[in-house]
Design a protein around this motif. Structure first.
Motif, PDB file in Angstrom:
ATOM      1  N   GLU A   1       1.678  22.602 -12.003  1.00 34.00           N
ATOM      2  CA  GLU A   1       2.458  22.401 -10.775  1.00 34.00           C
ATOM      3  C   GLU A   1       1.708  21.507  -9.795  1.00 34.00           C
ATOM      4  O   GLU A   1       2.296  20.650  -9.127  1.00 34.00           O
ATOM      5  N   ARG A   2       0.389  21.711  -9.704  1.00 34.51           N
ATOM      6  CA  ARG A   2      -0.411  20.900  -8.787  1.00 34.51           C
ATOM      7  C   ARG A   2      -0.428  19.434  -9.245  1.00 34.51           C
ATOM      8  O   ARG A   2      -0.361  18.518  -8.431  1.00 34.51           O
ATOM      9  N   ILE A   3      -0.513  19.211 -10.551  1.00 37.25           N
ATOM     10  CA  ILE A   3      -0.499  17.849 -11.084  1.00 37.25           C
ATOM     11  C   ILE A   3       0.800  17.147 -10.722  1.00 37.25           C
ATOM     12  O   ILE A   3       0.801  15.976 -10.331  1.00 37.25           O
ATOM     13  N   VAL A   4       1.924  17.859 -10.850  1.00 30.73           N
ATOM     14  CA  VAL A   4       3.221  17.271 -10.500  1.00 30.73           C
ATOM     15  C   VAL A   4       3.244  16.857  -9.030  1.00 30.73           C
ATOM     16  O   VAL A   4       3.698  15.771  -8.674  1.00 30.73           O
ATOM     17  N   ARG A   5       2.714  17.733  -8.151  1.00 33.73           N
ATOM     18  CA  ARG A   5       2.696  17.416  -6.717  1.00 33.73           C
ATOM     19  C   ARG A   5       1.791  16.218  -6.427  1.00 33.73           C
ATOM     20  O   ARG A   5       2.123  15.347  -5.618  1.00 33.73           O
ATOM     21  N   LEU A   6       0.634  16.177  -7.098  1.00 35.51           N
ATOM     22  CA  LEU A   6      -0.285  15.062  -6.885  1.00 35.51           C
ATOM     23  C   LEU A   6       0.334  13.743  -7.324  1.00 35.51           C
ATOM     24  O   LEU A   6       0.200  12.721  -6.635  1.00 35.51           O
ATOM     25  N   LYS A   7       1.006  13.743  -8.456  1.00 34.79           N
ATOM     26  CA  LYS A   7       1.641  12.511  -8.935  1.00 34.79           C
ATOM     27  C   LYS A   7       2.708  12.044  -7.952  1.00 34.79           C
ATOM     28  O   LYS A   7       2.871  10.844  -7.714  1.00 34.79           O
ATOM     29  N   ARG A   8       3.426  13.016  -7.360  1.00 37.58           N
ATOM     30  CA  ARG A   8       4.460  12.659  -6.383  1.00 37.58           C
ATOM     31  C   ARG A   8       3.817  12.039  -5.148  1.00 37.58           C
ATOM     32  O   ARG A   8       4.298  11.029  -4.618  1.00 37.58           O
ATOM     33  N   GLU A   9       2.703  12.625  -4.686  1.00 41.27           N
ATOM     34  CA  GLU A   9       2.023  12.080  -3.514  1.00 41.27           C
ATOM     35  C   GLU A   9       1.450  10.693  -3.796  1.00 41.27           C
ATOM     36  O   GLU A   9       1.492   9.808  -2.943  1.00 41.27           O
ATOM     37  N   LEU A  10       0.920  10.500  -5.014  1.00 41.13           N
ATOM     38  CA  LEU A  10       0.360   9.196  -5.355  1.00 41.13           C
ATOM     39  C   LEU A  10       1.446   8.135  -5.488  1.00 41.13           C
ATOM     40  O   LEU A  10       1.188   6.953  -5.236  1.00 41.13           O
ATOM     41  N   GLU A  11       2.649   8.529  -5.871  1.00 36.88           N
ATOM     42  CA  GLU A  11       3.759   7.575  -5.890  1.00 36.88           C
ATOM     43  C   GLU A  11       4.060   7.093  -4.470  1.00 36.88           C
ATOM     44  O   GLU A  11       4.360   5.921  -4.258  1.00 36.88           O
ATOM     45  N   ASP A  12       3.975   8.031  -3.496  1.00 36.52           N
ATOM     46  CA  ASP A  12       4.167   7.631  -2.094  1.00 36.52           C
ATOM     47  C   ASP A  12       3.076   6.656  -1.669  1.00 36.52           C
ATOM     48  O   ASP A  12       3.334   5.666  -0.974  1.00 36.52           O
ATOM     49  N   VAL A  13       1.832   6.941  -2.084  1.00 34.99           N
ATOM     50  CA  VAL A  13       0.710   6.044  -1.772  1.00 34.99           C
ATOM     51  C   VAL A  13       0.946   4.670  -2.394  1.00 34.99           C
ATOM     52  O   VAL A  13       0.704   3.632  -1.771  1.00 34.99           O
ATOM     53  N   LYS A  14       1.437   4.677  -3.630  1.00 34.36           N
ATOM     54  CA  LYS A  14       1.698   3.422  -4.330  1.00 34.36           C
ATOM     55  C   LYS A  14       2.737   2.587  -3.585  1.00 34.36           C
ATOM     56  O   LYS A  14       2.597   1.372  -3.441  1.00 34.36           O
ATOM     57  N   ARG A  15       3.788   3.259  -3.093  1.00 35.34           N
ATOM     58  CA  ARG A  15       4.814   2.534  -2.340  1.00 35.34           C
ATOM     59  C   ARG A  15       4.241   1.958  -1.056  1.00 35.34           C
ATOM     60  O   ARG A  15       4.573   0.835  -0.659  1.00 35.34           O
ATOM     61  N   THR A  16       3.374   2.733  -0.390  1.00 36.96           N
ATOM     62  CA  THR A  16       2.739   2.248   0.837  1.00 36.96           C
ATOM     63  C   THR A  16       1.868   1.038   0.542  1.00 36.96           C
ATOM     64  O   THR A  16       1.864   0.050   1.289  1.00 36.96           O
ATOM     65  N   ARG A  17       1.112   1.091  -0.577  1.00 32.96           N
ATOM     66  CA  ARG A  17       0.272  -0.040  -0.961  1.00 32.96           C
ATOM     67  C   ARG A  17       1.129  -1.275  -1.218  1.00 32.96           C
ATOM     68  O   ARG A  17       0.740  -2.385  -0.862  1.00 32.96           O
ATOM     69  N   GLU A  18       2.266  -1.092  -1.849  1.00 31.75           N
ATOM     70  CA  GLU A  18       3.138  -2.229  -2.135  1.00 31.75           C
ATOM     71  C   GLU A  18       3.661  -2.842  -0.841  1.00 31.75           C
ATOM     72  O   GLU A  18       3.779  -4.062  -0.723  1.00 31.75           O
ATOM     73  N   LEU A  19       3.951  -1.999   0.150  1.00 29.38           N
ATOM     74  CA  LEU A  19       4.374  -2.519   1.458  1.00 29.38           C
ATOM     75  C   LEU A  19       3.261  -3.348   2.090  1.00 29.38           C
ATOM     76  O   LEU A  19       3.499  -4.401   2.682  1.00 29.38           O
ATOM     77  N   HIS A  20       2.016  -2.851   1.968  1.00 29.38           N
ATOM     78  CA  HIS A  20       0.878  -3.591   2.512  1.00 29.38           C
ATOM     79  C   HIS A  20       0.708  -4.919   1.791  1.00 29.38           C
ATOM     80  O   HIS A  20       0.430  -5.957   2.413  1.00 29.38           O
ATOM     81  N   ARG A  21       0.876  -4.897   0.469  1.00 30.26           N
ATOM     82  CA  ARG A  21       0.761  -6.142  -0.292  1.00 30.26           C
ATOM     83  C   ARG A  21       1.851  -7.121   0.097  1.00 30.26           C
ATOM     84  O   ARG A  21       1.628  -8.329   0.206  1.00 30.26           O
ATOM     85  N   ALA A  22       3.068  -6.586   0.310  1.00 27.28           N
ATOM     86  CA  ALA A  22       4.186  -7.449   0.714  1.00 27.28           C
ATOM     87  C   ALA A  22       3.895  -8.092   2.068  1.00 27.28           C
ATOM     88  O   ALA A  22       4.193  -9.267   2.298  1.00 27.28           O
ATOM     89  N   ALA A  23       3.277  -7.315   2.971  1.00 34.49           N
ATOM     90  CA  ALA A  23       2.926  -7.861   4.290  1.00 34.49           C
ATOM     91  C   ALA A  23       1.880  -8.961   4.150  1.00 34.49           C
ATOM     92  O   ALA A  23       1.926  -9.983   4.834  1.00 34.49           O
ATOM     93  N   ARG A  24       0.918  -8.761   3.227  1.00 35.06           N
ATOM     94  CA  ARG A  24      -0.110  -9.785   3.022  1.00 35.06           C
ATOM     95  C   ARG A  24       0.491 -11.053   2.429  1.00 35.06           C
ATOM     96  O   ARG A  24       0.041 -12.162   2.703  1.00 35.06           O
ATOM     97  N   ARG A  25       1.500 -10.883   1.584  1.00 33.66           N
ATOM     98  CA  ARG A  25       2.145 -12.066   0.995  1.00 33.66           C
ATOM     99  C   ARG A  25       2.827 -12.903   2.064  1.00 33.66           C
ATOM    100  O   ARG A  25       2.914 -14.122   1.949  1.00 33.66           O
ATOM    101  N   ARG A  26       3.350 -12.226   3.089  1.00 29.64           N
ATOM    102  CA  ARG A  26       4.025 -12.978   4.159  1.00 29.64           C
ATOM    103  C   ARG A  26       3.006 -13.785   4.962  1.00 29.64           C
ATOM    104  O   ARG A  26       3.342 -14.798   5.557  1.00 29.64           O
ATOM    105  N   VAL A  27       1.780 -13.274   5.030  1.00 30.11           N
ATOM    106  CA  VAL A  27       0.676 -14.068   5.595  1.00 30.11           C
ATOM    107  C   VAL A  27      -0.070 -14.603   4.379  1.00 30.11           C
ATOM    108  O   VAL A  27      -0.852 -13.893   3.774  1.00 30.11           O
ATOM    109  N   PRO A  28       0.210 -15.846   3.993  1.00 35.50           N
ATOM    110  CA  PRO A  28      -0.161 -16.292   2.645  1.00 35.50           C
ATOM    111  C   PRO A  28      -1.647 -16.546   2.435  1.00 35.50           C
ATOM    112  O   PRO A  28      -2.063 -17.657   2.136  1.00 35.50           O
ATOM    113  N   TYR A  29      -2.441 -15.512   2.620  1.00 35.94           N
ATOM    114  CA  TYR A  29      -3.854 -15.635   2.312  1.00 35.94           C
ATOM    115  C   TYR A  29      -4.051 -15.287   0.837  1.00 35.94           C
ATOM    116  O   TYR A  29      -3.557 -14.256   0.366  1.00 35.94           O
ATOM    117  N   PRO A  30      -4.774 -16.091   0.105  1.00 32.61           N
ATOM    118  CA  PRO A  30      -5.068 -15.735  -1.287  1.00 32.61           C
ATOM    119  C   PRO A  30      -5.994 -14.517  -1.334  1.00 32.61           C
ATOM    120  O   PRO A  30      -6.735 -14.241  -0.383  1.00 32.61           O
TER     121      PRO A  30
END
Length: 439
Positions: free
Chosen positions: A183-212
């Motif tokens: 049960e704890r593993i399932v919850r952790l995977k769910r939380e890490l999916e949220d983290v992954k989405r947040t990271r993707e938002l950060h990456r998308a923001a960096r792409r808009r400021v086109p620094y390599p």
């Protein structure tokens, strides 16, 4: 994080480190480059990274693997005597032990036994600082522990509600432990999916400021964080310690041309990195997948530098970067300040015959200007300003230009957005291919 391994550190700080070396092991390209003594030295370094007091360390040479204990009966008995005499509380076996082998060795030696995976998990648990890092470590630890339950989770027992058919007082303790971990593993995977989405938002923001993006990778303790601090004038933790840095860090990097890039410092790699860790840290390592340039920081003063290079390239290939590895990474040949005159001359001469290798010392700063110049050249190579007109309704096309190029000018009229954008030739072709009709 409640785990078997965490209880190990509290048993006794006095530790034994053993590297079982199978003499008749099939030839392996990576392992063959390392001596048993080098592997033992690395295992000692890993144990010292969690402040264990190494009382004794040795290579145990095996003719064959014993299924019950990995090590032969005579070796087990000899080490049992040593452990008793030296009052050792923890035995570190630098190999992948099965749950049965671990349990049998603990019974024979009457002390806590952890294998290579457990030791690395212990280090990662001590190093993780961010919320994401702690989640990843706990997920990896629970995935590892689920296969070797020994009633270590009894403190998590809870009386289940409902009607009882989902499991209640009738469950055995082992079943309760297994269910709680699941049960704890399932919850952790769910939380890490949220983290992954947040990271993707950060990456998308960096792409808009086109620094390599330039990502530093390398074997643990190769000097990545020291180089990161040198190039960005930062103060990221950098010590002569395996896995001193765990959580990824990103800073602005100023290049000689005046352009800016984002420099990313990632977790160090290691030989036989446990699969649990590779899976759990995939979200972190996605920063490497997004990089425009990957810089492989190598410790050229280490006797196993070539084997470490192969280990790093192996992990990158496992992450789906095999094509990038084949094309060749930028190599920062670090720690030349530790070489004698002859070895130093050899490294500098060899680097001179390669396009993408620079001998450096992250500690003294020697060669770092040359590395920055190489990165600048690589990022500018072939880039030219291109005028492009895009329909305003083509939001995906406009976003693509911001993501892959450096927008110098933009002017909109009623129907189109007119750009002057720095693009590589291959990206110009890729953009043009978007508008071609399918055949």
């Amino acid at each position: 994080m409640a785990s078997q391994e965490n209880s190990a550190a509290g048993s006794s700080g006095r530790a034994l480190v053993v590297y079982p070396h199978l003499r008749t092991a099939p030839s392996d390209a990576t392992a063959s480059q390392r001596s048993p003594e080098a592997r033992l030295a690395e295992a000692i370094g890993l144990a010292q990274a969690i402040a264990l007091d190494i009382v004794h360390a040795e290579v145990v040479r095996l003719h064959q693997i014993r299924p019950a204990t990995l090590i032969g009966k005579g070796g087990v008995e000899t080490l049992a005597t040593l452990i008793e005499e030296q009052e050792i509380g923890i035995a570190v076996v630098d190999a992948a032990l099965t749950p049965v082998q671990q349990r049998n060795l603990e019974r024979a030696w009457k002390c806590k036994v952890i294998d290579r995976t457990g030791l690395i998990l212990e280090i990662f648990g001590a190093r993780a600082r961010t919320h994401e890092g702690r989640l990843q470590v706990e997920l990896a630890a629970l995935s590892y522990q689920r296969s070797r339950l020994v009633r270590s989770w009894t403190h998590l027992e809870r009386q289940r509600g409902g009607f009882g058919f989902l499991g209640g007082p009738g469950e055995s303790q082992l079943e309760i432990d297994r269910r709680l971990i699941g049960e704890r593993i399932v919850r952790l995977k769910r939380e890490l999916e949220d983290v992954k989405r947040t990271r993707e938002l950060h990456r998308a923001a960096r792409r808009r400021v086109p620094y390599p993006i330039v990502a530093l990778v390398g074997y643990t303790n190769a000097g990545k964080s020291t180089l990161f601090n040198r190039l960005t004038q930062s103060a990221v933790m950098a010590e002569d310690l395996l896995f001193a840095t765990l959580d990824p860090t990103m800073r602005t990097l100023k290049l000689p041309s005046g352009r800016k890039a984002i420099l990313s410092d990632t977790v160090g790699f290691i030989s036989e990195l446990p699969t649990h860790l590779v899976a759990a840290f995939r979200a972190t390592l996605e920063e490497v997948l997004e990089a425009d340039i990957i810089v492989h920081v190598r410790d050229v003063a280490h006797p196993d530098s070539a084997a470490q290079r192969d280990d790093v390239q192996g992990v990158l290939t496992d992450l789906g970067l095999g094509e990038v590895v084949e094309r060749g990474l930028v190599e920062a040949l670090n720690k030349i300040d530790l070489l004698d005159a002859e070895a130093r001359s050899t490294v500098i001469h060899q680097a001179g015959r390669q396009q993408d290798a620079v001998p450096i010392s992250a500690v003294t700063g020697e060669g770092c200007d040359g590395l920055l110049q190489l990165l600048d050249t690589r990022l500018l190579d072939g880039i030219r300003p291109v005028p492009l007109a895009v329909e305003l309704s083509d939001g995906a096309g406009i976003a693509w230009l911001y993501r892959h190029g450096e927008v110098l000018e933009r002017r909109d009229d009623e129907a189109r957005a007119h750009f002057l954008v720095n693009l590589r030739p291959e990206d110009v072709e890729r953009f043009a291919a978007r508008s071609r009709p399918a055949l």
